[in-house]
Write an enzyme that holds these catalytic residues in place. Structure first.
Site: not given
Ligand code: XUL
Ligand code: MN
Length: 345
Positions: A52, A55
């Site tokens: 993210h 992160d």
């Molecule tokens: C939410 C999900 C997130 C995405 C990344 O359910 O899967 O972890 O993969 O933002």
């Protein structure tokens, strides 16, 4: 059919090593330092990291000076290089900030929509520094609790506008939509990969807009992940996957890949392999809350092991035999052939 790959690259996100906090209780394990998480990757047999935006760059910096963001991302890139890891994608976290309380791109507030697009552009800056071209959009709060809360047609247009703004901002990035039907919203806009796929063709550059499919999200929509994957593979747009498993239509469980339904896992791997899937195998899995700290990465190595074991099974399937069963319309025979394979015969 594309040629089978000889090897796959495995990735996960730092959130996949977690404290066990859930909506009903606090942490049961200490948060592992980011650097310590990165040291686990190679040991567990993984090659790359999913990020993210916050992160990769501290949340305190994420709304600040772009030069400071770039500096922090450069530091992260050095750490990745030092560990021999690559960055698979960067995903703007548009669901925790106060300005995204009512959604990002589909918020009713003009200034909040602007924030979401600006933040997405910063995520692109971070991706450029980390050496990836892939931006993942999980449209977490792009939906409603009650249907009347937002204009549903305008909302779809706003999502397209946001994607176009990103495509315009950087002519080399690719955008991958990771769709989920519910949670955190009651009703998500574009709830399935098929919905997103239709929208990709209405963006300014469809060839740079693709799909990431997560098994649990398809299951939550009442769909079979391998069918979703096959559909998107046919369009040449399956650029990443999040494999995991799920017990029925409950909250998003992120269980170990293949742990609930071996046959569903088999079909997933069979389709990826036969469909010439070329992206990374992301394992978006969560440890059981009761897991002791010393075991907090087992779900990751177990998921990878399950994928590789299923790959052996899928590769041992005799395509000619399958064709012969199909030609005879002997689906009972075909089913037993597959079940025997799954039982190691
Ligand atoms: C939410 C999900 C997130 C995405 C990344 O359910 O899967 O972890 O993969 O933002
Ligand atoms: Mn995911």
């Amino acid at each position: 059919m594309a040629a089978a790959k000889t090897s796959y690259k495995f990735t996960f996100g730092p959130w996949n090593i977690s404290t066990g906090r859930d909506p009903f209780g606090p942490e049961v394990r200490k948060e592992l330092a980011f650097a310590a998480k990165l040291r686990e990757y190679k040991k567990l047999g993984f090659d790359g990291v999913q990020f993210h935006d916050d992160d990769a760059v501290s949340p305190d910096l994420i709304d600040g000076d772009p030069a400071a963001i770039e500096k922090a991302a450069t530091k992260m890139k050095k750490i990745l290089d030092g560990e021999g890891l690559f960055c698979e994608f960067v995903a703007p976290r548009l669901w925790e900030h106060p300005k995204t309380i009512d959604g990002g791109y589909t918020s009713n507030s003009v200034s909040d929509r602007k924030y979401a697009i600006e933040r997405s552009k910063r995520a692109i800056d971070i991706a450029n520094v980390l050496g990836t071209k892939d931006i993942v959009l999980w449209l977490a709060r792009e939906g409603t609790y009650i249907r009347e809360a937002k204009d549903p047609m305008a909302s779809i247009g706003r999502i397209v506008d946001a994607v176009n703004a990103m495509l315009d901002y950087d002519k080399t990035i690719r955008i991958l939509g990771e769709m989920k039907p519910n949670e955190p919203m009651d009703q998500a806009y574009l709830p399935t990969p098929g919905h997103w796929l239709g929208l990709t063709y209405r963006t300014n550059e469809p060839s740079r807009v693709g799909v990431l499919i997560e098994s649990a999200h398809s299951i939550l929509a009442g769909l079979d992940p391998s069918d979703d994957m096959a559909y998107v593979l046919w369009h040449g747009k399956l650029w990443s996957v999040h494999l995991n498993d799920q017990n029925g239509l409950k909250y998003d469980q992120d269980k170990v890949f293949g742990s609930v339904d071996l046959r569903r896992a088999f079909n997933t791997v069979w389709v990826l392999e036969r469909g010439g899937f070329n992206g990374c195998v992301g394992l978006d899995v969560k440890a059981m809350r009761s897991t002791k700290p010393g075991d907090q990465t087992k779900h990751l190595s177990n998921s990878r092991q399950m994928f590789l074991r299923m790959l052996e099974v899928a590769r041992s399937v005799d395509a000619e035999k399958v064709e012969a069963f199909r030609a005879e319309r002997d689906y009972e025979g075909l089913e037993m052939y597959v079940l025997q394979k799954l039982m190691g015969k």
